[in-house]
Design a protein around this motif. Structure first.
Motif, mmCIF file in Angstrom:
data_model
loop_
_atom_site.group_PDB
_atom_site.id
_atom_site.type_symbol
_atom_site.label_atom_id
_atom_site.label_comp_id
_atom_site.label_asym_id
_atom_site.label_seq_id
_atom_site.Cartn_x
_atom_site.Cartn_y
_atom_site.Cartn_z
ATOM 1 N N SER A 37 43.018 39.002 50.571
ATOM 2 C CA SER A 37 43.822 40.228 50.571
ATOM 3 C C SER A 37 43.029 41.443 51.038
ATOM 4 N N ALA A 83 50.023 38.414 43.232
ATOM 5 C CA ALA A 83 49.875 39.778 43.743
ATOM 6 C C ALA A 83 49.467 40.741 42.631
ATOM 7 N N CYS A 86 45.722 40.228 41.665
ATOM 8 C CA CYS A 86 44.821 40.856 42.636
ATOM 9 C C CYS A 86 44.844 42.377 42.497
ATOM 10 N N SER A 87 46.013 42.939 42.305
ATOM 11 C CA SER A 87 46.129 44.395 42.144
ATOM 12 C C SER A 87 45.314 44.874 40.945
ATOM 13 N N ARG A 135 44.915 49.719 48.343
ATOM 14 C CA ARG A 135 45.236 48.343 48.703
ATOM 15 C C ARG A 135 45.917 47.621 47.537
ATOM 16 N N ALA A 136 45.509 47.942 46.310
ATOM 17 C CA ALA A 136 46.111 47.323 45.130
ATOM 18 C C ALA A 136 47.611 47.586 45.070
ATOM 19 N N PHE A 137 48.010 48.838 45.308
ATOM 20 C CA PHE A 137 49.431 49.171 45.244
ATOM 21 C C PHE A 137 50.197 48.620 46.443
ATOM 22 N N GLN A 138 49.513 48.533 47.579
ATOM 23 C CA GLN A 138 50.138 47.910 48.747
ATOM 24 C C GLN A 138 50.455 46.443 48.462
ATOM 25 N N LEU A 139 49.516 45.751 47.849
ATOM 26 C CA LEU A 139 49.727 44.338 47.495
ATOM 27 C C LEU A 139 50.912 44.179 46.553
ATOM 28 N N ALA A 140 50.951 45.018 45.528
ATOM 29 C CA ALA A 140 52.035 44.931 44.544
ATOM 30 C C ALA A 140 53.391 45.205 45.190
ATOM 31 N N ASP A 143 54.656 42.188 47.485
ATOM 32 C CA ASP A 143 54.816 40.892 46.805
ATOM 33 C C ASP A 143 56.159 40.240 47.184
ATOM 34 N N LEU A 155 55.121 48.015 39.273
ATOM 35 C CA LEU A 155 54.462 49.205 39.816
ATOM 36 C C LEU A 155 54.493 50.359 38.821
#
Length: 309
Positions: A37, A83, A86-87, A135-140, A143, A155
């Motif tokens: 990721s 997801a 990882c976030s 990037r964490a919030f983008q991943l979430a 999802d 979120l």
């Protein structure tokens, strides 16, 4: 009610074969997903190297493990939580990068390796932390395993736990407390409930959302999370005075050297140990009110309270 088994005795082996297999399986899973990721061709090379350096520095991956443990407890497919796991770890890693900066704790070592600002430079470390957070919030948000309704709820939980009312606010309170000569145990608990506890508790809450838990189940998961969040900090304070420097990856006694407020300083070693045992009992009691297989969550609580690093 929850049972309080013989594993509450100090120094017993709490890493059961089942827990060891679980930890190995899901630690490997989230680490592979993290690297996948985080690697993006569009990221400037030095920034990407700094992000990967901190993500690959190791660690227990406790927050993702707690989330996967809730999914395991309620027989929810693990990919539903990938997801979110990882976030959580990216946000935790960003917080460590920033905590180590000269303006904060000014640490030279993290997990036995040079901290990000020592390995690269201060500006790169700041930007690497910023990049991991976003990037964490983008991943979430991206999802694809969960509905839009669940993603929005996840979120909401994640932003509340990691922002000004949560982890960041706890760090601010911790810095302000360092200017005080004295602090009460309740004031210290409130600081660490935000600084450490919020991100641990939200891992459980997010697992509960993904598993369609009831309000009662969610409240007990939150109670469990708050207990182990404080337990995590109390154990860290104890390890700072009685741990093995090679295992904990930083000099023993650094809290006292830096004049930090700790549970050991407030309660003494034995008092901190007793408080830790009480927190573990309360965490296990919370699990006793959940009608599901909570064995892994129980073993994780014991592991957090009785770890050596």
């Amino acid at each position: 009610m929850a049972r309080f088994p013989r594993c509450l005795r100090r120094n017993c082996n709490v890493t059961t074969d089942k827990l060891a297999r679980f930890m190995e399986q899901y630690k490997s899973r989230v680490e592979a997903l993290l690297l996948q990721s985080a690697r993006k061709k569009e990221t400037p090379q030095r920034l990407g190297e700094a992000m990967m350096y901190s993500l690959e520095a190791g660690g227990k991956r406790v927050r993702p493990l707690l989330l996967y443990a809730v999914l395991d407890c309620f027989r929810t497919a693990p990919e539903k939580g990938d997801a979110a796991a990882c976030s959580l770890e990216m946000i935790h890693t960003y917080s460590l990068i920033h905590d180590d900066l000269p303006a904060m704790d000014d640490d030279d070592l993290r997990r036995g390796k040079p901290t990000s600002h020592r390995r690269f430079d201060e500006a790169t470390a700041i930007l690497a932390g910023d990049a991991l957070l976003t990037r964490a919030f983008q991943l979430a948000a991206d999802d694809r395993e969960n509905s839009d309704e669940k993603k929005i709820r996840l979120l909401q939980l994640l932003t509340a736990a990691s922002g000004a009312e949560g982890m960041v606010g706890g760090q601010m309170e911790d810095m302000q407390a360092e200017e005080q000569t004295e602090i009460t145990s309740s004031e210290l608990a409130a600081i660490h409930d935000h600084k450490t506890g919020d991100l641990l508790a939200v891992a459980l809450q997010m697992g509960g959302v993904l598993s369609d838990c009831t309000e009662i189940e969610q409240s007990q998961l939150d109670r469990y999370g708050r207990c182990i969040g404080l337990a995590f900090q109390v154990k860290d304070d104890l390890l700072d005075v009685e741990g093995d420097e090679a295992e904990i990856g930083k000099p023993v006694g650094s809290d006292e050297t830096n004049n930090k407020h700790t549970y050991v300083r407030l309660m003494g070693i034995e008092g901190a140990r007793e408080f830790l045992d009480q927190l573990l009992r309360d965490a296990l009691d919370a699990l006793g009110h959940i009608d599901a297989d909570t064995e892994i969550l129980s073993d994780l609580a014991r592991y957090i309270a009785q770890r050596t690093a």
